[in-house]
Design a protein around this motif. Structure first.
Motif, PDB file in Angstrom:
ATOM      1  N   THR A  44      30.500  42.740  46.664  1.00  0.00           N
ATOM      2  CA  THR A  44      31.572  42.953  45.679  1.00  0.00           C
ATOM      3  C   THR A  44      31.739  41.729  44.784  1.00  0.00           C
ATOM      4  OG1 THR A  44      32.806  44.620  46.955  1.00  0.00           O
ATOM      5  CG2 THR A  44      34.056  43.375  45.325  1.00  0.00           C
ATOM      6  N   LEU A  45      31.628  41.960  43.476  1.00  0.00           N
ATOM      7  CA  LEU A  45      31.898  40.950  42.448  1.00  0.00           C
ATOM      8  C   LEU A  45      32.588  41.668  41.296  1.00  0.00           C
ATOM      9  CD1 LEU A  45      28.644  38.776  42.311  1.00  0.00           C
ATOM     10  CD2 LEU A  45      30.974  37.884  42.584  1.00  0.00           C
TER      11      LEU A  45
ATOM     12  N   GLY B 241      29.688  47.101  48.321  1.00  0.00           N
ATOM     13  CA  GLY B 241      29.902  46.910  46.896  1.00  0.00           C
ATOM     14  C   GLY B 241      31.062  47.727  46.354  1.00  0.00           C
ATOM     15  N   SER B 242      31.509  47.369  45.155  1.00  0.00           N
ATOM     16  CA  SER B 242      32.709  47.982  44.573  1.00  0.00           C
ATOM     17  C   SER B 242      32.569  48.146  43.073  1.00  0.00           C
ATOM     18  CB  SER B 242      33.941  47.108  44.847  1.00  0.00           C
ATOM     19  OG  SER B 242      34.154  46.886  46.211  1.00  0.00           O
TER      20      SER B 242
ATOM     21  N   TRP C 215      37.350  50.532  43.762  1.00  0.00           N
ATOM     22  CA  TRP C 215      36.717  51.562  44.590  1.00  0.00           C
ATOM     23  C   TRP C 215      35.654  50.863  45.436  1.00  0.00           C
ATOM     24  CZ3 TRP C 215      37.536  57.082  43.310  1.00  0.00           C
ATOM     25  CH2 TRP C 215      38.469  57.266  42.283  1.00  0.00           C
ATOM     26  N   ASN C 216      35.896  50.777  46.732  1.00  0.00           N
ATOM     27  CA  ASN C 216      35.051  50.000  47.631  1.00  0.00           C
ATOM     28  C   ASN C 216      34.244  50.917  48.546  1.00  0.00           C
ATOM     29  OD1 ASN C 216      35.454  48.229  50.645  1.00  0.00           O
ATOM     30  ND2 ASN C 216      34.098  47.557  49.023  1.00  0.00           N
TER      31      ASN C 216
ATOM     32  N   CYS D 248      29.010  51.212  44.149  1.00  0.00           N
ATOM     33  CA  CYS D 248      29.296  52.256  43.177  1.00  0.00           C
ATOM     34  C   CYS D 248      29.490  51.630  41.807  1.00  0.00           C
ATOM     35  CB  CYS D 248      30.531  53.065  43.579  1.00  0.00           C
ATOM     36  SG  CYS D 248      32.015  52.100  43.912  1.00  0.00           S
ATOM     37  N   VAL D 249      29.388  52.478  40.778  1.00  0.00           N
ATOM     38  CA  VAL D 249      29.562  52.023  39.401  1.00  0.00           C
ATOM     39  C   VAL D 249      30.029  53.215  38.576  1.00  0.00           C
ATOM     40  CG1 VAL D 249      27.201  52.542  38.583  1.00  0.00           C
ATOM     41  CG2 VAL D 249      28.482  50.631  37.584  1.00  0.00           C
ATOM     42  N   PHE D 250      30.842  52.937  37.562  1.00  0.00           N
ATOM     43  CA  PHE D 250      31.288  53.981  36.648  1.00  0.00           C
ATOM     44  C   PHE D 250      30.276  54.129  35.517  1.00  0.00           C
ATOM     45  CE2 PHE D 250      35.230  52.831  38.728  1.00  0.00           C
ATOM     46  CZ  PHE D 250      35.861  54.051  38.902  1.00  0.00           C
TER      47      PHE D 250
END
Length: 287
Positions: free
Chosen positions: A153-154, A201-202, A211-212, A243-245
């Motif tokens: 997560t970053l 990741g988030s 969102w993790n 995840c990614v938007f």
């Protein structure tokens, strides 16, 4: 929610999803499978790499960065030629893990003790030898943190004054204030541990909620800006990893995952779901 796999590809250890707004393309990696992958106009393309790869991020000049075990490399997308850009972490036996670019297009790279064998098998993490490094467009490397276990997560605040950063070995997501000189204040625990798996990741949405992905938890947790659970999104995979938007309106959430002993049919797939709030865009590397 309705889920679908974006392709037939199944990764050993899918990670690092990146949505490129200008080209409407999805980038991700299979760390253990040594592959960088891109879905563009419905066509899947894979680049086979000589080492484990943890991130695949397009650059403003048209090529891409890949974070390999031995360093950060430029990848020519047409010829597949690799050229060393920098060695962020000189510690022998470490590899890259989490990597994203901030709003200035600088790469932040979290490293860890290598826990993947040559054939993709799991190896134990026995030391906190990882670090967090910032890489500028001119390849200048700035060390930020040391003694990390499994960095994940970053995510940055809109004003660039705080960064959310996690260590899966602790089961905790932290928050760091970013000093005027670019260094980080000591970690402040922000969320976790939690019973639904470990933090991986988030992605951050437009409301500042995180969102993790929960490794071994078969779900995402949507977390409020105050670090409370807003909702649990159940997933048809055992080990979601990040995840990614993406999509035209940044309302499609793409979720990477890994294989697992449970052998669910979608383990290792990239899932796509439509959500009710848009996310924040990814940033290309500025170099």
């Amino acid at each position: 929610m309705s889920f679908h796999a974006v392709s037939a590809h199944r990764a050993q250890l899918g990670e690092g999803p990146f949505w490129d707004v200008p080209t409407q393309a999805l980038y991700w990696v299979d760390i253990a499978g040594k592959q960088a992958l891109r879905l563009l106009d419905g066509q899947l393309q894979a680049w086979r790499l000589p080492e484990h790869v943890s991130a695949f991020i397009p650059c403003e000049r048209g090529d891409a960065l890949v974070t390999l075990s031995s360093g950060v490399y430029r990848l020519d997308l047409a010829s597949a030629a690799l050229s060393l850009f920098c060695v962020a972490d000189p510690h022998a036996g470490n590899r890259g893990n989490e990597a994203r670019c901030d709003a200035q297009g600088r790469l932040w790279l979290g490293t860890m003790q290598n826990n993947i064998g040559e054939h993709g098998e799991d190896l134990p993490v026995t030391r906190r030898s990882g670090g967090l490094f910032r890489v500028d467009a001119d390849a200048r490397v700035t060390p930020l943190l040391h003694g990390l276990g499994i960095p994940n997560t970053l995510l940055w605040s809109d004003d660039g004054r705080q960064v959310h950063f996690g260590d899966s070995l602790d089961g905790t997501l932290y928050r760091h204030a970013i000093q005027a000189n670019g260094q980080l204040d000591p970690a402040q625990p922000w969320f976790g541990p939690h019973g639904r798996g470990g933090p991986d990741g988030s992605a951050m949405d437009s409301q500042g909620y995180i969102w993790n992905a929960r490794w071994n938890g078969s779900c995402l947790l949507r977390l409020t800006p105050d670090g409370e659970v807003d909702r649990i999104v159940e997933l048809p995979v055992s080990r979601p990893t990040s995840c990614v938007f993406g999509g035209p309106d940044l309302t499609t959430l793409y979720i990477t995952s890994a294989a697992s002993p449970l052998e669910h049919p979608l383990d290792g797939a990239v899932l796509a779901i439509e959500v009710d709030v848009p996310g924040k865009p990814c940033h290309r590397f500025a170099g």
